[in-house]
Scaffold this active site. Structure first.
Site, PDB file in Angstrom:
ATOM      1  N   GLY A  12       0.841  -1.204   0.000  1.00  0.00           N
ATOM      2  CA  GLY A  12       0.000   0.000   0.000  1.00  0.00           C
ATOM      3  C   GLY A  12       0.869   1.244   0.000  1.00  0.00           C
ATOM      4  N   SER A  14       1.488   3.509  -2.032  1.00  0.00           N
ATOM      5  CA  SER A  14       1.065   4.778  -2.637  1.00  0.00           C
ATOM      6  C   SER A  14      -0.005   5.467  -1.797  1.00  0.00           C
ATOM      7  CB  SER A  14       0.526   4.506  -4.038  1.00  0.00           C
ATOM      8  OG  SER A  14      -0.580   3.621  -3.941  1.00  0.00           O
ATOM      9  N   ASP A  16      -2.187   6.835   1.821  1.00  0.00           N
ATOM     10  CA  ASP A  16      -2.073   7.892   2.815  1.00  0.00           C
ATOM     11  C   ASP A  16      -1.217   7.518   4.018  1.00  0.00           C
ATOM     12  OD1 ASP A  16      -3.358  10.293   2.248  1.00  0.00           O
ATOM     13  OD2 ASP A  16      -4.400  10.173   4.200  1.00  0.00           O
ATOM     14  N   LYS A 145      -5.288  -1.684  13.089  1.00  0.00           N
ATOM     15  CA  LYS A 145      -6.734  -1.659  13.145  1.00  0.00           C
ATOM     16  C   LYS A 145      -7.298  -1.007  11.878  1.00  0.00           C
ATOM     17  CE  LYS A 145      -7.439   2.668  15.619  1.00  0.00           C
ATOM     18  NZ  LYS A 145      -7.652   3.676  14.694  1.00  0.00           N
ATOM     19  N   HIS A 237      -7.116   2.112  21.841  1.00  0.00           N
ATOM     20  CA  HIS A 237      -6.148   2.959  22.540  1.00  0.00           C
ATOM     21  C   HIS A 237      -6.476   3.106  24.031  1.00  0.00           C
ATOM     22  CE1 HIS A 237      -4.929   3.616  18.543  1.00  0.00           C
ATOM     23  NE2 HIS A 237      -5.562   4.734  18.272  1.00  0.00           N
ATOM     24  N   LYS A 335     -13.922  13.804  19.344  1.00  0.00           N
ATOM     25  CA  LYS A 335     -13.373  14.623  18.262  1.00  0.00           C
ATOM     26  C   LYS A 335     -14.018  15.999  18.370  1.00  0.00           C
ATOM     27  CE  LYS A 335     -11.492  11.316  15.413  1.00  0.00           C
ATOM     28  NZ  LYS A 335     -10.165  11.516  14.909  1.00  0.00           N
ATOM     29  N   ARG A 340      -6.535  19.392  22.670  1.00  0.00           N
ATOM     30  CA  ARG A 340      -5.860  18.124  22.396  1.00  0.00           C
ATOM     31  C   ARG A 340      -5.317  17.627  23.713  1.00  0.00           C
ATOM     32  NH1 ARG A 340      -2.679  14.764  19.104  1.00  0.00           N
ATOM     33  NH2 ARG A 340      -0.450  14.731  19.592  1.00  0.00           N
ATOM     34  N   GLN A 371      -0.142  13.295  26.251  1.00  0.00           N
ATOM     35  CA  GLN A 371       0.111  14.367  25.296  1.00  0.00           C
ATOM     36  C   GLN A 371      -0.898  15.479  25.477  1.00  0.00           C
ATOM     37  OE1 GLN A 371      -0.414  11.715  21.942  1.00  0.00           O
ATOM     38  NE2 GLN A 371      -2.402  12.547  21.483  1.00  0.00           N
ATOM     39  N   ASP A 397       5.302  17.934  40.545  1.00  0.00           N
ATOM     40  CA  ASP A 397       5.223  18.057  39.103  1.00  0.00           C
ATOM     41  C   ASP A 397       6.472  17.529  38.397  1.00  0.00           C
ATOM     42  OD1 ASP A 397       4.871  18.831  36.518  1.00  0.00           O
ATOM     43  OD2 ASP A 397       4.686  20.973  36.936  1.00  0.00           O
TER      44      ASP A 397
HETATM   45  C1  BG6 Z   1      -5.968   6.951  15.367  1.00  0.00           C
HETATM   46  C2  BG6 Z   1      -7.401   7.294  15.065  1.00  0.00           C
HETATM   47  O1  BG6 Z   1      -5.849   5.605  15.701  1.00  0.00           O
HETATM   48  O2  BG6 Z   1      -5.498   7.751  16.436  1.00  0.00           O
HETATM   49  C3  BG6 Z   1      -7.554   8.771  14.774  1.00  0.00           C
HETATM   50  O3  BG6 Z   1      -7.847   6.535  13.963  1.00  0.00           O
HETATM   51  C4  BG6 Z   1      -6.935   9.599  15.874  1.00  0.00           C
HETATM   52  O4  BG6 Z   1      -8.916   9.114  14.596  1.00  0.00           O
HETATM   53  C5  BG6 Z   1      -5.515   9.127  16.171  1.00  0.00           C
HETATM   54  O5  BG6 Z   1      -6.934  10.950  15.460  1.00  0.00           O
HETATM   55  C6  BG6 Z   1      -4.919   9.852  17.354  1.00  0.00           C
HETATM   56  O6  BG6 Z   1      -3.554   9.554  17.448  1.00  0.00           O
HETATM   57  P1  BG6 Z   1      -2.540  10.561  18.141  1.00  0.00           P
HETATM   58  O7  BG6 Z   1      -1.266   9.808  18.176  1.00  0.00           O
HETATM   59  O8  BG6 Z   1      -2.492  11.780  17.265  1.00  0.00           O
HETATM   60  O9  BG6 Z   1      -3.101  10.875  19.483  1.00  0.00           O
END
Ligand code: BG6
Length: 484
Positions: A12, A14, A16, A145, A237, A335, A340, A371, A397
């Site tokens: 795969g 080519s 993303d 996955k 995750h 989302k 973040r 993160q 901390d």
């Molecule tokens: C991926 C999901 O497994 O993990 C995405 O398919 C998600 O939707 C991504 O954005 C988040 O990964 P990270 O490493 O940026 O927290």
């Protein structure tokens, strides 16, 4: 191992994932000198391309420094490309010939950067045509996955793979297992005397494992709508992080000992029902500052009209064993939220026999921030400095930026792909783990996706998600001490 040749095949090439993640990762490992000497790379995809085409596609993602210009040319020189179909055995025979010509006695790694619809045929073709037969060399297959959509489909895939490969040839990636703080859970928990005795239902009120992203589906709506946030993030995750938080101490640091303990935790988790979850779907914010934020999930042209797919979920899990029964493990992911963030938060119970004025003591919390900005911190009470005698909340901390200034944190994929070269399966998902993970979520997913399934609660782009989610977490025993 170090001097033996290896060939890494990107199936795969080519696509993303290959250009955004896999090639940049291979390049990083290469420039950092972490790969065994004599490693070569092959791209495989349907289109008739050249290495130059791949190089061009990847170049925006490689992040080559000025001083690395020569090295990157060297890197592309050890790359080659083979065009072929995914369902044609003759094309895999051709790939095998190319592999042998390139390096007759090399170990082989195959990375499936492919849609799941071709996993079956591609793995069958690898098995029938591309396994190394050289003594002392091995073949390993890396997949990501989605591993199926529910227990049945996942079991089908697992059975198929088990017919072709042994467990030690199979590397199922969950990239969260490659993150610094997720790996640190083992050290924190089992390398410190102070946490062991309080790590249980007598002392812990709740565990919250959070994943938030401040952007929507970003054109991936077509893929996302088929899976939804629970399959995209929670069932893999967050559940993996939960296993590392809840498991018993493994007999040793050996991969199988660790994975044995993770499976045991999962087996003790009660399957979820609708009562245990709150689901949400984001809507555009008309006053949003960016174009993206003005658009709701359903405004994504790749999302089917009227979709009821959740983009936010909070679930309360119970680990029904002696250590944890009754402690809510709150898994939360969304989302298009306000920030973040990925973290694990352990909230301790109130201090018994309080001698301070009412409301002064806050619950202790231990937070591992995955993160952004790796950190471990502990919220605790201390005397207000100075003449006053009251107590106030402060933090012990350990922020990595400060304590480990200048130490480079490898990307999760770099670590994990290197592990495959080294043959370490500690941070990969075993078949029985996967089965248990699906067992926990499948009945819920089937209910949610049945004809009469619930409509997710609308929340505005850029917010914390539906307030009903906080209400459920509170009802199960979490006392919010901030706006996480
Ligand atoms: C991926 C999901 O497994 O993990 C995405 O398919 C998600 O939707 C991504 O954005 C988040 O990964 P990270 O490493 O940026 O927290």
């Amino acid at each position: 191992e170090e001097h033996k040749p290896h060939v890494f095949v990107v199936l795969g090439a080519s696509g993303d994932l290959a250009k955004k993640k896999i090639y940049p990762t291979l390049w990083r490992l290469y420039i950092d000198g972490l790969l065994p000497e004599n490693t070569k790379f092959i791209g495989y995809a349907r289109s008739k391309l050249t290495v130059d085409d791949i190089k061009e596609k990847c170049s925006p993602f490689l992040k080559v420094q000025d001083s690395e210009k020569d090295k990157v040319e060297e890197f592309w020189k050890v790359n080659s490309y083979v065009a072929g179909l995914y369902d044609k055995q003759a094309d895999f025979k051709n790939l095998d010939t190319h592999l042998t010509t390139l390096s007759a006695n090399a170990s082989r790694l195959f990375y499936l950067a492919l849609p799941p619809s071709v996993y079956d045929t591609v793995t069958s073709n690898i098995k029938s045509s591309c396994m190394t037969k050289v003594a002392g060399c091995w073949t390993r297959v890396i997949i990501e996955k989605p591993f199926g959509k529910d227990l049945d489909s996942s079991e089908k895939l697992s059975k198929h793979l088990a017919k072709l490969f042994t467990e030690d040839q199979l590397y199922r990636i969950d990239h969260y297992l490659g993150k610094e703080m997720v790996q640190n859970l083992l050290c924190m928990r089992f390398g410190n005397r102070i946490f062991g005795p309080v790590w249980n239902r007598d002392n812990i009120a709740a565990v919250v494992i959070t994943f938030k992203e401040p952007f929507g589906t970003q054109g991936r709506g077509g893929y996302f709508d088929e899976f939804g946030i629970i399959r995209d993030v929670m069932q893999n995750h967050l559940l993996q992080i939960m296993c590392l938080t809840a498991m018993e101490k493994p007999v040793s640091m050996a991969a199988e000992d660790i994975r044995d303990e993770k499976v045991k935790v999962l087996k003790a988790v009660t399957a979820l029902t609708l009562d245990d979850v709150v689901l949400g779907q984001y809507q555009g914010d008309p006053d949003g500052k960016t174009e993206d934020s003005k658009k709701g999930y359903r405004d994504d042209p790749t999302v089917p009209k009227g979709s009821k797919t959740a983009t936010y979920a909070l679930a309360c899990l119970n680990v029904a064993n002696e250590r944890w029964d009754g402690v809510p493990f709150i898994l939360k992911c969304g989302k298009a939220t306000n920030e973040r963030k990925a973290e694990v938060r352990i909230q301790f119970k109130d201090v018994p026999g309080n001698i301070f004025p009412d409301g002064q003591l806050k619950r202790n919390e231990l937070v591992m921030r995955v993160q952004p900005g790796e950190a471990v911190y502990c919220k605790m009470m201390t005397k207000v400095p100075g003449m006053a005698i009251g107590a106030e909340e402060t933090e012990l901390d350990l922020t990595y930026n400060h304590r480990y200034e200048g130490v480079k944190m490898p990307d999760a994929y770099e670590r994990l792909i290197l592990d495959v070269f080294l043959g370490s399966q500690m941070h990969f998902v075993r078949t029985d783990e996967l089965r248990e993970a699906w067992r926990i979520f499948t009945p819920l997913l089937h209910t949610v996706e049945s004809a009469g399934g619930p409509t997710p609660i609308a929340y505005k782009y850029g917010t914390r998600g539906p307030k009903e989610a906080d209400d459920l977490a509170r009802k199960r025993g979490l006392l919010y001490t901030g706006t996480y």
